[in-house]
Structures are given as structure tokens and as C-alpha cells.
Design an enzyme around this catalytic site. Structure first.
Site, PDB file in Angstrom:
ATOM      1  N   ARG A   1       0.826  -1.216   0.000  1.00 37.56           N
ATOM      2  CA  ARG A   1       0.000   0.000   0.000  1.00 37.56           C
ATOM      3  C   ARG A   1       0.858   1.264   0.000  1.00 37.56           C
ATOM      4  O   ARG A   1       0.507   2.262   0.626  1.00 37.56           O
ATOM      5  CB  ARG A   1      -0.944   0.023   1.212  1.00 37.56           C
ATOM      6  CG  ARG A   1      -1.960  -1.094   1.230  1.00 37.56           C
ATOM      7  CD  ARG A   1      -3.129  -0.742   0.340  1.00 37.56           C
ATOM      8  NE  ARG A   1      -4.244  -1.657   0.538  1.00 37.56           N
ATOM      9  CZ  ARG A   1      -5.326  -1.366   1.241  1.00 37.56           C
ATOM     10  NH1 ARG A   1      -5.471  -0.205   1.812  1.00 37.56           N
ATOM     11  NH2 ARG A   1      -6.289  -2.251   1.348  1.00 37.56           N
TER      12      ARG A   1
ATOM     13  N   ARG B   1      -3.046   6.967   1.285  1.00 34.20           N
ATOM     14  CA  ARG B   1      -3.456   8.158   2.039  1.00 34.20           C
ATOM     15  C   ARG B   1      -2.400   8.757   2.953  1.00 34.20           C
ATOM     16  O   ARG B   1      -2.546   9.877   3.401  1.00 34.20           O
ATOM     17  CB  ARG B   1      -4.718   7.844   2.849  1.00 34.20           C
ATOM     18  CG  ARG B   1      -5.965   7.833   1.990  1.00 34.20           C
ATOM     19  CD  ARG B   1      -7.094   7.165   2.700  1.00 34.20           C
ATOM     20  NE  ARG B   1      -6.743   5.771   2.946  1.00 34.20           N
ATOM     21  CZ  ARG B   1      -7.448   4.955   3.702  1.00 34.20           C
ATOM     22  NH1 ARG B   1      -8.501   5.383   4.321  1.00 34.20           N
ATOM     23  NH2 ARG B   1      -7.068   3.702   3.860  1.00 34.20           N
TER      24      ARG B   1
ATOM     25  N   ARG C   1      -6.612  13.036  -4.539  1.00 30.00           N
ATOM     26  CA  ARG C   1      -7.913  12.485  -4.167  1.00 30.00           C
ATOM     27  C   ARG C   1      -8.942  13.569  -3.847  1.00 30.00           C
ATOM     28  O   ARG C   1     -10.133  13.292  -3.817  1.00 30.00           O
ATOM     29  CB  ARG C   1      -7.752  11.502  -3.008  1.00 30.00           C
ATOM     30  CG  ARG C   1      -7.195  10.144  -3.426  1.00 30.00           C
ATOM     31  CD  ARG C   1      -8.269   9.216  -3.986  1.00 30.00           C
ATOM     32  NE  ARG C   1      -9.073   8.676  -2.890  1.00 30.00           N
ATOM     33  CZ  ARG C   1     -10.236   9.162  -2.507  1.00 30.00           C
ATOM     34  NH1 ARG C   1     -10.769  10.181  -3.135  1.00 30.00           N
ATOM     35  NH2 ARG C   1     -10.873   8.624  -1.498  1.00 30.00           N
TER      36      ARG C   1
ATOM     37  N   TYR D   1     -15.293 -11.476  -0.053  1.00 26.59           N
ATOM     38  CA  TYR D   1     -15.910 -10.154  -0.264  1.00 26.59           C
ATOM     39  C   TYR D   1     -17.256 -10.274  -0.964  1.00 26.59           C
ATOM     40  O   TYR D   1     -18.220  -9.574  -0.633  1.00 26.59           O
ATOM     41  CB  TYR D   1     -14.979  -9.243  -1.073  1.00 26.59           C
ATOM     42  CG  TYR D   1     -14.036  -8.458  -0.193  1.00 26.59           C
ATOM     43  CD1 TYR D   1     -14.517  -7.456   0.653  1.00 26.59           C
ATOM     44  CD2 TYR D   1     -12.678  -8.711  -0.189  1.00 26.59           C
ATOM     45  CE1 TYR D   1     -13.658  -6.741   1.476  1.00 26.59           C
ATOM     46  CE2 TYR D   1     -11.808  -8.003   0.629  1.00 26.59           C
ATOM     47  CZ  TYR D   1     -12.310  -7.016   1.449  1.00 26.59           C
ATOM     48  OH  TYR D   1     -11.462  -6.313   2.272  1.00 26.59           O
TER      49      TYR D   1
ATOM     50  N   ASP E   1      -7.063  -1.790  -7.028  1.00 28.34           N
ATOM     51  CA  ASP E   1      -7.582  -2.473  -5.851  1.00 28.34           C
ATOM     52  C   ASP E   1      -7.940  -3.902  -6.230  1.00 28.34           C
ATOM     53  O   ASP E   1      -8.244  -4.178  -7.394  1.00 28.34           O
ATOM     54  CB  ASP E   1      -8.816  -1.751  -5.297  1.00 28.34           C
ATOM     55  CG  ASP E   1      -9.143  -2.234  -3.904  1.00 28.34           C
ATOM     56  OD1 ASP E   1      -8.536  -1.729  -2.941  1.00 28.34           O
ATOM     57  OD2 ASP E   1      -9.961  -3.164  -3.754  1.00 28.34           O
TER      58      ASP E   1
HETATM   59  O1  CP3 Z   1      -0.012  -1.257  -2.586  1.00 28.34           O
HETATM   60  C1  CP3 Z   1      -0.347  -0.298  -3.287  1.00 28.34           C
HETATM   61  O2  CP3 Z   1       0.124   0.836  -3.137  1.00 28.34           O
HETATM   62  C2  CP3 Z   1      -1.311  -0.534  -4.441  1.00 28.34           C
HETATM   63  C3  CP3 Z   1      -2.665  -0.213  -4.152  1.00 28.34           C
HETATM   64  C4  CP3 Z   1      -3.601  -1.159  -3.396  1.00 28.34           C
HETATM   65  C5  CP3 Z   1      -4.821  -0.678  -2.863  1.00 28.34           C
HETATM   66  N1  CP3 Z   1      -5.503  -1.757  -2.384  1.00 28.34           N
HETATM   67  C6  CP3 Z   1      -5.268   0.730  -2.875  1.00 28.34           C
HETATM   68  C7  CP3 Z   1      -6.353   1.168  -1.993  1.00 28.34           C
HETATM   69  C8  CP3 Z   1      -3.530  -2.540  -3.153  1.00 28.34           C
HETATM   70  C9  CP3 Z   1      -2.424  -3.532  -3.467  1.00 28.34           C
HETATM   71  C10 CP3 Z   1      -4.759  -2.895  -2.522  1.00 28.34           C
HETATM   72  C11 CP3 Z   1      -5.087  -4.294  -2.164  1.00 28.34           C
HETATM   73  C12 CP3 Z   1      -6.260  -4.558  -1.310  1.00 28.34           C
HETATM   74  N2  CP3 Z   1      -7.483  -3.932  -1.341  1.00 28.34           N
HETATM   75  C13 CP3 Z   1      -6.331  -5.595  -0.365  1.00 28.34           C
HETATM   76  C14 CP3 Z   1      -5.248  -6.617  -0.104  1.00 28.34           C
HETATM   77  C15 CP3 Z   1      -4.171  -6.081   0.744  1.00 28.34           C
HETATM   78  C16 CP3 Z   1      -4.592  -5.847   2.163  1.00 28.34           C
HETATM   79  O3  CP3 Z   1      -4.494  -4.695   2.599  1.00 28.34           O
HETATM   80  O4  CP3 Z   1      -4.945  -6.807   2.835  1.00 28.34           O
HETATM   81  C17 CP3 Z   1      -7.609  -5.544   0.223  1.00 28.34           C
HETATM   82  C18 CP3 Z   1      -8.138  -6.450   1.311  1.00 28.34           C
HETATM   83  C19 CP3 Z   1      -8.327  -4.492  -0.403  1.00 28.34           C
HETATM   84  C20 CP3 Z   1      -9.741  -4.089  -0.190  1.00 28.34           C
HETATM   85  C21 CP3 Z   1      -9.830  -2.687   0.253  1.00 28.34           C
HETATM   86  N3  CP3 Z   1      -9.695  -1.596  -0.567  1.00 28.34           N
HETATM   87  C22 CP3 Z   1     -10.073  -2.210   1.559  1.00 28.34           C
HETATM   88  C23 CP3 Z   1     -10.286  -3.088   2.770  1.00 28.34           C
HETATM   89  C24 CP3 Z   1     -10.065  -0.812   1.485  1.00 28.34           C
HETATM   90  C25 CP3 Z   1     -10.373   0.162   2.573  1.00 28.34           C
HETATM   91  C26 CP3 Z   1      -9.415   0.070   3.683  1.00 28.34           C
HETATM   92  C27 CP3 Z   1      -8.564   1.259   3.692  1.00 28.34           C
HETATM   93  O5  CP3 Z   1      -7.341   1.122   3.518  1.00 28.34           O
HETATM   94  O6  CP3 Z   1      -9.144   2.335   3.888  1.00 28.34           O
HETATM   95  C28 CP3 Z   1      -9.794  -0.435   0.161  1.00 28.34           C
HETATM   96  C29 CP3 Z   1      -9.667   0.946  -0.377  1.00 28.34           C
HETATM   97  C30 CP3 Z   1      -8.305   1.293  -0.880  1.00 28.34           C
HETATM   98  N4  CP3 Z   1      -7.532   0.516  -1.696  1.00 28.34           N
HETATM   99  C31 CP3 Z   1      -7.618   2.532  -0.651  1.00 28.34           C
HETATM  100  C32 CP3 Z   1      -6.416   2.443  -1.344  1.00 28.34           C
HETATM  101  C33 CP3 Z   1      -5.348   3.522  -1.448  1.00 28.34           C
HETATM  102  C34 CP3 Z   1      -8.168   3.704   0.156  1.00 28.34           C
HETATM  103  C35 CP3 Z   1      -9.169   4.424  -0.705  1.00 28.34           C
HETATM  104  C36 CP3 Z   1      -9.077   5.921  -0.601  1.00 28.34           C
HETATM  105  O7  CP3 Z   1      -8.069   6.524  -1.012  1.00 28.34           O
HETATM  106  O8  CP3 Z   1     -10.061   6.504  -0.153  1.00 28.34           O
END
Ligand code: CP3
Length: 370
Positions: free
Chosen positions: A38, A42, A51, A162, A87
Site C-alpha cells: 500500500r 493516504r 484524491r 468479499y 484495488d
Molecule cells: O499497494 C499499493 O500501493 C497498491 C494499491 C492497493 C490498494 N488496495 C489501494 C487502496 C492494493 C495492493 C490494494 C489491495 C487490497 N485492497 C487488499 C489486499 C491487501 C490488504 O491490505 O490486505 C484488500 C483487502 C483491499 C480491499 C480494500 N480496498 C479495503 C479493505 C479498502 C479500505 C481500507 C482502507 O485502507 O481504507 C480499500 C480501499 C483502498 N484501496 C484505498 C487504497 C489507497 C483507500 C481508498 C481511498 O483513497 O479513499
């Protein structure tokens, strides 16, 4: 610039493969590579600034924005790999289930019956997620061989969880009810997820991703017996499909990474996936992880993301501990088959300077000085 001029680094004779790629293959390396799960997100002010103008899904679906966000941590931190900004739930609309992010995912409907599963589609990646493939092609041009690009997808079980739960959960009651109460329906759902993920991740490799990672965030909700019977065989199917895509692209040794959350209790079983690299969280030391997995597979991890909220002296001490547990450090150099990373995604409140300190520290502690 013509497409053919961005040949993968692997195929250029006389040019060494990127450090990260060599570490994934457990080859000898000059220092331990690092990237951060990640890493685009943010905690970065430049991400938050973008964003404010574009919502999350627009950012994922616009190749120029996805490309820019992917590059932000590469520029600021100097990490050794870029990971596509996207994502794991991006393929869902193509399967027939819309998803919103607030910021956690909220699915438009849940999949809980045999009829629900029958209505799902295995999407054509070029048709339903062409913007991801365009972002990869654009990134390969922008990165111009500086650091390799990792493509990724959710693993079948995590995608299925999911789809059944419809969003965040702690207990996985609906998913476990389906898995253990209607096994044939669960099996059909897992099959759709496996085919979707295999096609999607293979398409990313065909578009130019130089490594492929599978996120199985929720696999740790299951015990060893269910993992071996239900979770890992699907991962193996995806790994085999991605490997075939890599062979077709002329990169038979393209690294494939499997990350499962909270998997310490059954880590050794991850060998059965055929992945080159196993992502490890902080609930087990890398020395114990190595003992459990044996040689011949690389480890990626495993600093507790919470450490990056702490003071610089603690960050340095804990980075040194992770490096030592992998078998590297000052005087010893980099451990073979170790890619430094966090054990899970970086937390949104992390000071960017702390992430930079981590990257610099790993470099300093593992670089072979002559
Ligand atoms: O690693 C990176 O920089 C690449 C981007 C990336 C995102 N999500 C961006 C994201 C990657 C590799 C993911 C994978 C992901 N997404 C997983 C597997 C990894 C893990 O963390 O276990 C999972 C379970 C998700 C599902 C998901 N997407 C969740 C649970 C959330 C919300 C939780 C949170 O972090 O707020 C997201 C949203 C998300 N995906 C954001 C980002 C940057 C936040 C969205 C925003 O900017 O408002």
C-alpha cells in the site's frame, strides 16, 4: 514511442535483471530490496491532494491518474519496485457486482445462493478492466526500466469472501455459512473467482507487469485443514495460469508472490502454491518462517506496520531485527531470498518521513561495501 521499444528488461542481453526480480528468484544480490505494501495511498500528501479532485474509483480507472499515483512513492521513497495503483476488487463490476469505496469497499449485492453464483460472469480482462492494462503499458514507458512493476490481484478465497460478505467483516459468518453449509455452491463460487483472477492477473503479465502478486488477506481466517483442501489449490491454479502467461511472453521466471494474512499457523503449506515468494506478516519471525518453509523460496516481509508510527530509533532497531532474522545485516550483507516489506499495508497515519527512514535504513544496513 512504438510499443516494441519497451522490451522487458529480462530480454535485453547483457543487462542484469532488476534487484527486486533477482531477490524474488533467490539469486545473489548486492543489497536487500524494499517496497511497501500500500505504498501509494493516504499517508502521502501528494496522494491526498489528487484524491481531493478525483474519487478513488476514478483514480483507478484513469490510466494517467493510476500511473501518477503509482509513481508517487517511487519518487518520494526510492523503493525498489512499483506496484500498480488499483484495488483487488476492481474486477467485480465485470463479474456483475458493482462496488463503491467509502473508503472501505461496499458491494451493491451479496452472493449467497446457487442462483447468485450462476448469474456471475468470468469477465474478459481487456473488456472489463482495459484501463488497468493501459495503466500497466503507460507505467512501463514512464518507469523506463528504473524499477520493475508489480501487477496484482486478490486471491480466489479473498475475492469470494468479499462477494459473500458484501464488505468488511470480522467474523466471516456469511462466508463460513456458505462454505460449510452449502459446499457445492461455495465450490462453484470459488471456481468463478479462480477463473476471473487467473485471467485478470495473466492479462496484467501480458500487458507488461514484471512480477505478479496475489493478496489472500482473509486466508488466515481458516485452519490448516481447510486451507490445504480449499484455499491453496485455487492459488496453485492461478499461479499455474500466470506462469503460462509469463512463458508465452518470454519471461518464464517472472516472479509470482503469494501473501496470506495471519498465516503463521500453516505457513509451510504455502509451498504447495508454487509461488516464488511468500509474503509473511509480523506474527512470526522470519527465522521461524524460513525454518517452516525451507530453502528455495524467497520471503517478503515482515515489519509490523505499527512500528512506522513509532520513533526513529525504534524504526531503525526493528528494521535491523527483521534483517537479522532473515539472515542479513552489517558485515553479513543482504540475506539471499529476502525482500524487505511490511507485514501488511502501511497505515494511513504513518509520517512519510518514517517510511523514507525505513527505506534508507534497509539500504544502509544491507549494502555490501567494498
Ligand atoms: O499497494 C499499493 O500501493 C497498491 C494499491 C492497493 C490498494 N488496495 C489501494 C487502496 C492494493 C495492493 C490494494 C489491495 C487490497 N485492497 C487488499 C489486499 C491487501 C490488504 O491490505 O490486505 C484488500 C483487502 C483491499 C480491499 C480494500 N480496498 C479495503 C479493505 C479498502 C479500505 C481500507 C482502507 O485502507 O481504507 C480499500 C480501499 C483502498 N484501496 C484505498 C487504497 C489507497 C483507500 C481508498 C481511498 O483513497 O479513499
Amino acid at each position: 514511442m512504438p510499443e516494441s521499444s519497451v522490451a522487458p528488461q529480462h530480454t535485453k542481453p547483457g543487462v542484469a535483471d532488476p534487484l527486486f526480480v533477482r531477490a524474488c528468484r533467490s539469486e545473489a544480490i548486492e543489497r536487500t530490496p524494499i517496497w511497501i505494501m500500500r505504498q501509494a495511498g493516504r499517508y502521502l500528501p501528494e496522494y491526498r491532494a489528487l484524491r481531493e479532485r478525483y474519487d478513488f474509483l476514478t483514480s483507478c480507472r484513469t490510466p494517467e491518474l493510476a500511473c501518477e499515483i503509482t509513481l508517487q512513492p517511487v519518487r518520494r521513497l526510492g523503493v525498489d519496485a512499483a506496484i500498480l495503483f488499483s484495488d483487488i476488487l476492481v474486477p467485480l463490476p465485470g463479474m456483475g457486482v458493482d462496488v463503491a469505496f467509502n473508503p472501505g469497499p461496499q458491494l451493491a449485492r451479496t452472493i449467497r445462493s446457487a442462483d447468485d453464483v450462476r448469474r456471475l460472469r468470468v469477465p474478459d480482462p481487456a473488456e472489463s478492466t482495459g484501463y488497468v492494462l493501459d495503466a500497466i503499458r503507460l507505467l512501463r514507458r514512464e518507469l523506463a526500466g528504473t524499477v520493475p512493476l508489480i501487477g496484482f490481484a486478490g486471491a480466489p478465497l479473498t475475492m469470494a469472501a468479499y462477494l459473500v460478505e458484501g464488505g468488511a467483516t470480522k467474523s466471516f459468518e456469511a462466508f463460513k455459512r456458505l462454505l460449510f453449509g452449502a459446499p457445492a455452491t461455495a465450490e462453484a463460487l470459488l471456481r468463478v473467482c479462480t477463473e476471473t483472477v487467473a485471467a485478470y492477473l495473466s492479462a496484467q503479465v501480458e500487458a507488461g507487469a514484471q512480477a505478479a502478486m496475489l493478496f489472500d488477506t482473509w486466508a488466515g481466517q481458516f485452519g490448516p485443514r481447510d486451507v490445504e483442501a480449499t484455499v491453496l489449490p485455487r492459488v496453485r491454479d492461478v499461479v499455474d495460469a500466470v506462469r503460462r502467461a509469463a512463458v508465452a511472453r518470454g519471461v518464464p521466471d517472472l516472479p509470482i508472490i503469494y501473501y496470506a494474512g495471519e498465516a503463521a499457523g500453516w505457513l509451510s503449506a504455502c509451498r504447495t502454491t508454487g509461488a516464488d515468494v511468500i509474503g509473511v506478516d509480523w506474527r512470526i519471525g522470519l527465522d521461524a518462517a524460513r525454518a517452516s518453509l525451507g530453502e528455495g523460496v524467497a520471503l517478503q516481509g515482515n515489519l509490523d506496520p505499527g512500528i512506522l508510527l513509532g520513533e526513529p530509533t525504534i524504526i531503525r532497531r526493528e528494521a535491523a531485527r527483521v534483517i537479522a532474522e532473515a539472515g542479513g545485516g552489517p558485515g553479513r550483507g543482504p540475506a539471499r531470498g529476502h525482500i524487505f516489506n511490511l507485514g501488511h499495508g502501511i497505515l494511513p497515519s504513518t509520517p512519510p518521513d518514517h517510511a523514507k527512514l525505513l527505506v534508507d535504513t534497509v539500504r544502509e544496513l544491507t549494502e555490501v561495501t567494498r
